[in-house]
Design a protein around this motif. Structure first.
Motif, PDB file in Angstrom:
ATOM      1  N   LEU A   1     -30.600 -33.357  39.366  1.00  0.00           N
ATOM      2  CA  LEU A   1     -31.961 -32.890  39.478  1.00  0.00           C
ATOM      3  C   LEU A   1     -32.874 -33.761  38.610  1.00  0.00           C
ATOM      4  N   GLU A   2     -34.123 -33.734  38.931  1.00  0.00           N
ATOM      5  CA  GLU A   2     -35.116 -34.549  38.221  1.00  0.00           C
ATOM      6  C   GLU A   2     -35.545 -33.811  36.961  1.00  0.00           C
ATOM      7  N   GLY A   3     -34.933 -34.218  35.829  1.00  0.00           N
ATOM      8  CA  GLY A   3     -35.299 -33.597  34.567  1.00  0.00           C
ATOM      9  C   GLY A   3     -36.484 -34.308  33.944  1.00  0.00           C
ATOM     10  N   ASN A   4     -36.683 -34.031  32.684  1.00  0.00           N
ATOM     11  CA  ASN A   4     -37.794 -34.642  31.944  1.00  0.00           C
ATOM     12  C   ASN A   4     -37.424 -36.070  31.563  1.00  0.00           C
ATOM     13  N   LYS A   5     -37.888 -37.046  32.298  1.00  0.00           N
ATOM     14  CA  LYS A   5     -37.675 -38.466  32.042  1.00  0.00           C
ATOM     15  C   LYS A   5     -36.268 -38.954  32.376  1.00  0.00           C
ATOM     16  N   ARG A   6     -35.399 -38.085  32.875  1.00  0.00           N
ATOM     17  CA  ARG A   6     -34.069 -38.535  33.249  1.00  0.00           C
ATOM     18  C   ARG A   6     -33.462 -37.577  34.261  1.00  0.00           C
ATOM     19  N   LEU A   7     -32.416 -38.054  34.934  1.00  0.00           N
ATOM     20  CA  LEU A   7     -31.689 -37.196  35.860  1.00  0.00           C
ATOM     21  C   LEU A   7     -30.695 -36.333  35.089  1.00  0.00           C
ATOM     22  N   GLU A   8     -30.559 -35.105  35.530  1.00  0.00           N
ATOM     23  CA  GLU A   8     -29.639 -34.180  34.881  1.00  0.00           C
ATOM     24  C   GLU A   8     -28.677 -33.613  35.928  1.00  0.00           C
ATOM     25  N   PRO A   9     -27.395 -33.497  35.593  1.00  0.00           N
ATOM     26  CA  PRO A   9     -26.436 -32.958  36.568  1.00  0.00           C
ATOM     27  C   PRO A   9     -26.606 -31.451  36.724  1.00  0.00           C
ATOM     28  N   PHE A  10     -26.263 -30.951  37.898  1.00  0.00           N
ATOM     29  CA  PHE A  10     -26.269 -29.515  38.101  1.00  0.00           C
ATOM     30  C   PHE A  10     -25.067 -29.109  38.940  1.00  0.00           C
ATOM     31  N   ASN A  11     -24.670 -27.877  38.787  1.00  0.00           N
ATOM     32  CA  ASN A  11     -23.657 -27.234  39.627  1.00  0.00           C
ATOM     33  C   ASN A  11     -24.092 -25.790  39.763  1.00  0.00           C
ATOM     34  N   THR A  12     -24.440 -25.393  40.989  1.00  0.00           N
ATOM     35  CA  THR A  12     -25.104 -24.109  41.200  1.00  0.00           C
ATOM     36  C   THR A  12     -24.420 -23.296  42.287  1.00  0.00           C
ATOM     37  N   TRP A  13     -24.424 -21.967  42.105  1.00  0.00           N
ATOM     38  CA  TRP A  13     -23.883 -21.034  43.093  1.00  0.00           C
ATOM     39  C   TRP A  13     -25.000 -20.221  43.741  1.00  0.00           C
ATOM     40  N   GLY A  14     -24.789 -19.876  44.985  1.00  0.00           N
ATOM     41  CA  GLY A  14     -25.685 -18.939  45.642  1.00  0.00           C
ATOM     42  C   GLY A  14     -25.304 -17.516  45.295  1.00  0.00           C
ATOM     43  N   GLN A  15     -26.077 -16.565  45.806  1.00  0.00           N
ATOM     44  CA  GLN A  15     -25.868 -15.163  45.463  1.00  0.00           C
ATOM     45  C   GLN A  15     -24.787 -14.505  46.316  1.00  0.00           C
ATOM     46  N   GLY A  16     -24.393 -15.160  47.388  1.00  0.00           N
ATOM     47  CA  GLY A  16     -23.348 -14.635  48.256  1.00  0.00           C
ATOM     48  C   GLY A  16     -23.906 -13.884  49.447  1.00  0.00           C
ATOM     49  N   THR A  17     -23.171 -13.935  50.550  1.00  0.00           N
ATOM     50  CA  THR A  17     -23.534 -13.187  51.753  1.00  0.00           C
ATOM     51  C   THR A  17     -22.264 -12.540  52.313  1.00  0.00           C
ATOM     52  N   GLN A  18     -22.388 -11.277  52.688  1.00  0.00           N
ATOM     53  CA  GLN A  18     -21.219 -10.518  53.138  1.00  0.00           C
ATOM     54  C   GLN A  18     -20.901 -10.831  54.602  1.00  0.00           C
ATOM     55  N   VAL A  19     -19.635 -11.106  54.856  1.00  0.00           N
ATOM     56  CA  VAL A  19     -19.130 -11.257  56.221  1.00  0.00           C
ATOM     57  C   VAL A  19     -18.044 -10.202  56.424  1.00  0.00           C
ATOM     58  N   THR A  20     -18.230  -9.367  57.426  1.00  0.00           N
ATOM     59  CA  THR A  20     -17.267  -8.317  57.725  1.00  0.00           C
ATOM     60  C   THR A  20     -16.807  -8.459  59.169  1.00  0.00           C
ATOM     61  N   VAL A  21     -15.499  -8.555  59.365  1.00  0.00           N
ATOM     62  CA  VAL A  21     -14.931  -8.711  60.701  1.00  0.00           C
ATOM     63  C   VAL A  21     -14.108  -7.465  61.005  1.00  0.00           C
ATOM     64  N   SER A  22     -14.515  -6.753  62.031  1.00  0.00           N
ATOM     65  CA  SER A  22     -13.813  -5.524  62.406  1.00  0.00           C
ATOM     66  C   SER A  22     -12.734  -5.821  63.439  1.00  0.00           C
ATOM     67  N   SER A  23     -11.677  -5.045  63.392  1.00  0.00           N
ATOM     68  CA  SER A  23     -10.554  -5.260  64.316  1.00  0.00           C
ATOM     69  C   SER A  23     -10.739  -4.466  65.601  1.00  0.00           C
TER      70      SER A  23
END
Length: 123
Positions: free
Chosen positions: A101-123
């Motif tokens: 990501l574009e930090g202050n005067k330099r690039l900074e690494p990131f590793n980010t997670w989303g909040q999640g989404t539920q998937v339900t499969v019925s039989s």
């Protein structure tokens, strides 16, 4: 900061299909890998599929041939097309991304997670 927003989860019958999306936003310079993980109740979070910036992909054995991961680098978005869904695919699906990501005067690494989404499969 980088935010990931997932969408596309829901309830589907066995044999059906769903398409998940995950859009990244923020002061992003570049994104390297974008991945989908899932976590079922009482189980560890597991890697489902991964894709590099160049488009190389990797899949868990349990989904290979049924799921397809893709990405749109211009939109900073990753997709997961899930076909022939099974009840054992039921889980919360999480998006993960790493890059710079574009930090202050330099690039900074990131590793980010989303909040999640539920998937339900019925039989």
């Amino acid at each position: 900061q980088v935010q990931l927003v997932e969408s596309g989860g829901g309830l589907v019958q066995a044999g059906g299909s769903l398409r998940l999306s995950c859009a990244a936003s923020g002061s992003i310079f570049s994104i390297n890998a974008m991945d989908w993980y899932r976590q079922a109740p009482g189980k560890w979070r597991e890697l489902v599929a991964a894709i590099t910036r160049g488009g190389s992909t990797n899949y868990a054995d349990s989904v290979r041939g049924r799921f397809t991961i893709s990405r749109d680098n211009a939109k900073n978005t990753v997709y997961l097309q899930m076909n022939s869904l099974k009840p054992e695919d039921t889980a919360v699906y999480y998006c993960n991304a790493d890059g710079w990501l574009e930090g202050n005067k330099r690039l900074e690494p990131f590793n980010t997670w989303g909040q999640g989404t539920q998937v339900t499969v019925s039989s």
